[in-house]
Design a protein around this motif. Sequence first.
Motif, PDB file in Angstrom:
ATOM      1  N   LEU A   5       0.844  -1.191   0.000  1.00 28.40           N
ATOM      2  CA  LEU A   5       0.000   0.000   0.000  1.00 28.40           C
ATOM      3  C   LEU A   5       0.883   1.246   0.000  1.00 28.40           C
ATOM      4  O   LEU A   5       1.963   1.245   0.589  1.00 28.40           O
ATOM      5  CB  LEU A   5      -0.903   0.021   1.242  1.00 28.40           C
ATOM      6  CG  LEU A   5      -2.015  -1.035   1.313  1.00 28.40           C
ATOM      7  CD1 LEU A   5      -2.689  -0.987   2.679  1.00 28.40           C
ATOM      8  CD2 LEU A   5      -3.034  -0.835   0.200  1.00 28.40           C
ATOM      9  N   PRO A   6       0.433   2.325  -0.648  1.00 30.30           N
ATOM     10  CA  PRO A   6       1.216   3.557  -0.676  1.00 30.30           C
ATOM     11  C   PRO A   6       0.813   4.522   0.430  1.00 30.30           C
ATOM     12  O   PRO A   6      -0.343   4.560   0.852  1.00 30.30           O
ATOM     13  CB  PRO A   6       0.857   4.141  -2.049  1.00 30.30           C
ATOM     14  CG  PRO A   6      -0.589   3.737  -2.227  1.00 30.30           C
ATOM     15  CD  PRO A   6      -0.744   2.398  -1.556  1.00 30.30           C
ATOM     16  N   VAL A   7       1.771   5.286   0.897  1.00 30.62           N
ATOM     17  CA  VAL A   7       1.496   6.394   1.812  1.00 30.62           C
ATOM     18  C   VAL A   7       1.972   7.671   1.131  1.00 30.62           C
ATOM     19  O   VAL A   7       3.161   7.792   0.810  1.00 30.62           O
ATOM     20  CB  VAL A   7       2.217   6.227   3.162  1.00 30.62           C
ATOM     21  CG1 VAL A   7       2.118   7.505   3.994  1.00 30.62           C
ATOM     22  CG2 VAL A   7       1.626   5.059   3.938  1.00 30.62           C
ATOM     23  N   PRO A   8       1.082   8.616   0.876  1.00 26.29           N
ATOM     24  CA  PRO A   8       1.487   9.847   0.187  1.00 26.29           C
ATOM     25  C   PRO A   8       2.278  10.774   1.096  1.00 26.29           C
ATOM     26  O   PRO A   8       1.981  10.899   2.282  1.00 26.29           O
ATOM     27  CB  PRO A   8       0.146  10.480  -0.198  1.00 26.29           C
ATOM     28  CG  PRO A   8      -0.805   9.994   0.842  1.00 26.29           C
ATOM     29  CD  PRO A   8      -0.366   8.599   1.178  1.00 26.29           C
ATOM     30  N   HIS A   9       3.281  11.401   0.541  1.00 24.36           N
ATOM     31  CA  HIS A   9       4.052  12.424   1.243  1.00 24.36           C
ATOM     32  C   HIS A   9       4.056  13.664   0.347  1.00 24.36           C
ATOM     33  O   HIS A   9       4.698  13.652  -0.708  1.00 24.36           O
ATOM     34  CB  HIS A   9       5.480  11.959   1.513  1.00 24.36           C
ATOM     35  CG  HIS A   9       5.564  10.795   2.443  1.00 24.36           C
ATOM     36  ND1 HIS A   9       5.320  10.891   3.790  1.00 24.36           N
ATOM     37  CD2 HIS A   9       5.844   9.488   2.209  1.00 24.36           C
ATOM     38  CE1 HIS A   9       5.463   9.711   4.361  1.00 24.36           C
ATOM     39  NE2 HIS A   9       5.772   8.836   3.418  1.00 24.36           N
ATOM     40  N   PRO A  10       3.336  14.706   0.710  1.00 31.02           N
ATOM     41  CA  PRO A  10       3.257  15.906  -0.130  1.00 31.02           C
ATOM     42  C   PRO A  10       4.630  16.403  -0.544  1.00 31.02           C
ATOM     43  O   PRO A  10       5.551  16.480   0.271  1.00 31.02           O
ATOM     44  CB  PRO A  10       2.545  16.915   0.781  1.00 31.02           C
ATOM     45  CG  PRO A  10       1.731  16.058   1.700  1.00 31.02           C
ATOM     46  CD  PRO A  10       2.564  14.832   1.949  1.00 31.02           C
ATOM     47  N   ASP A  11       4.775  16.702  -1.822  1.00 32.76           N
ATOM     48  CA  ASP A  11       6.010  17.229  -2.411  1.00 32.76           C
ATOM     49  C   ASP A  11       7.151  16.212  -2.425  1.00 32.76           C
ATOM     50  O   ASP A  11       8.264  16.546  -2.816  1.00 32.76           O
ATOM     51  CB  ASP A  11       6.487  18.498  -1.667  1.00 32.76           C
ATOM     52  CG  ASP A  11       5.429  19.587  -1.659  1.00 32.76           C
ATOM     53  OD1 ASP A  11       4.714  19.723  -2.678  1.00 32.76           O
ATOM     54  OD2 ASP A  11       5.304  20.288  -0.635  1.00 32.76           O
ATOM     55  N   GLN A  12       6.894  14.973  -1.973  1.00 33.88           N
ATOM     56  CA  GLN A  12       7.955  13.975  -1.969  1.00 33.88           C
ATOM     57  C   GLN A  12       7.527  12.669  -2.636  1.00 33.88           C
ATOM     58  O   GLN A  12       8.291  11.717  -2.666  1.00 33.88           O
ATOM     59  CB  GLN A  12       8.397  13.672  -0.525  1.00 33.88           C
ATOM     60  CG  GLN A  12       9.001  14.872   0.177  1.00 33.88           C
ATOM     61  CD  GLN A  12       9.415  14.533   1.600  1.00 33.88           C
ATOM     62  OE1 GLN A  12       9.391  13.382   2.002  1.00 33.88           O
ATOM     63  NE2 GLN A  12       9.788  15.539   2.366  1.00 33.88           N
ATOM     64  N   GLY A  13       6.343  12.609  -3.145  1.00 29.65           N
ATOM     65  CA  GLY A  13       5.879  11.384  -3.774  1.00 29.65           C
ATOM     66  C   GLY A  13       5.182  10.473  -2.780  1.00 29.65           C
ATOM     67  O   GLY A  13       4.602  10.925  -1.796  1.00 29.65           O
TER      68      GLY A  13
END
Length: 332
Positions: free
Chosen positions: A198-206
């Motif tokens: 599963l992905p975890v979003p990191h703003p400005d870092q993908g």
Amino acid sequence: MASLRTAGMLRHLTHPCSHVRTLRASNQRRWAQVHDVRFLATTQQPRSVIEKYRQKLESKAKEEGLPDIDALKQAYKDKIERLRKETDAATKLPGAPAPAAPTVAADAAAAESNATTTTEAAPQKPTKSGSGSGSGSGIKPLSEILDMIKARDLPIKELSAIWRLRYATNPHSLCAVIPSETYSAMDTLARSRPHFVLPVPHPDQGAEIHFLQWTWDAATATSTVLFTQLAEYKNRGEFAQPHTTVTHYMDFSADKGVVLMQGQVMEDRGVTPQNAQWLLMCLQRFYGGWDGTGGEQGQERANERRNLLDWFAMGDQRFSVEKLLEEAERMG
């Protein structure tokens, strides 16, 4: 066979280099890059390691009067797990499940050590599983957390409130009260699809990819989901420490129609409680907890999520992180 297919998929899609590369989507999505460490061999040790110790393992098995390496592995399982628990005690989360079963490499190391002495005691016969720590899982039964007699007399609303209040003061705790029907749908699918990413979003870092694994413990009537950063899993394999563990207690599923969930996020592991909550939401959606909601469009999305889960488990080339991100974006 399913685990071997998954391992094959992971090996096929792992980047040959150890560094992280980024993927840029042509439509400039807000998750414009992802750590491409998503697919690696999760269930098979490198062949060179197995072959290196195979002769010693076979020799040790014969000395112990055991038929093969698998029997030796089972015989020394308790001892190896005990040693691993001792070494992991400094970082292990309270109430977290024990690490996965020892790998062939771990057994090989143990066999190599045992082969140097003739005074090693024979392995003890496995003892019957009990509750709590006696079960070998390291998971507390619900009876050690709640007064079961009083809890069974409470209305669901009051039981839910007490359960949430119990963990309200700990910012790194997670808890929920899940309808039995919702949990049952997830559990049924997880039994045949116990691994996923599963992905975890990191703003400005993908987005960072996380590996999840379901385990079950009959002695405590629980299931546990372990979340580990895939980069960590790549470095340490089955010895990797999960950053989040979530346990489902099924004691009240039949009579009250609810499953109690409690989890813990390890501090200083690069994952926030908010990240863990996102992973739990994705877990429910990809494992069918929210299927049938949102009308025709919602069902279409549920089918796409199920396809990704199936493709990953079967090692189907139609699975891709790009498609995984697209589905996760729709949930954001």
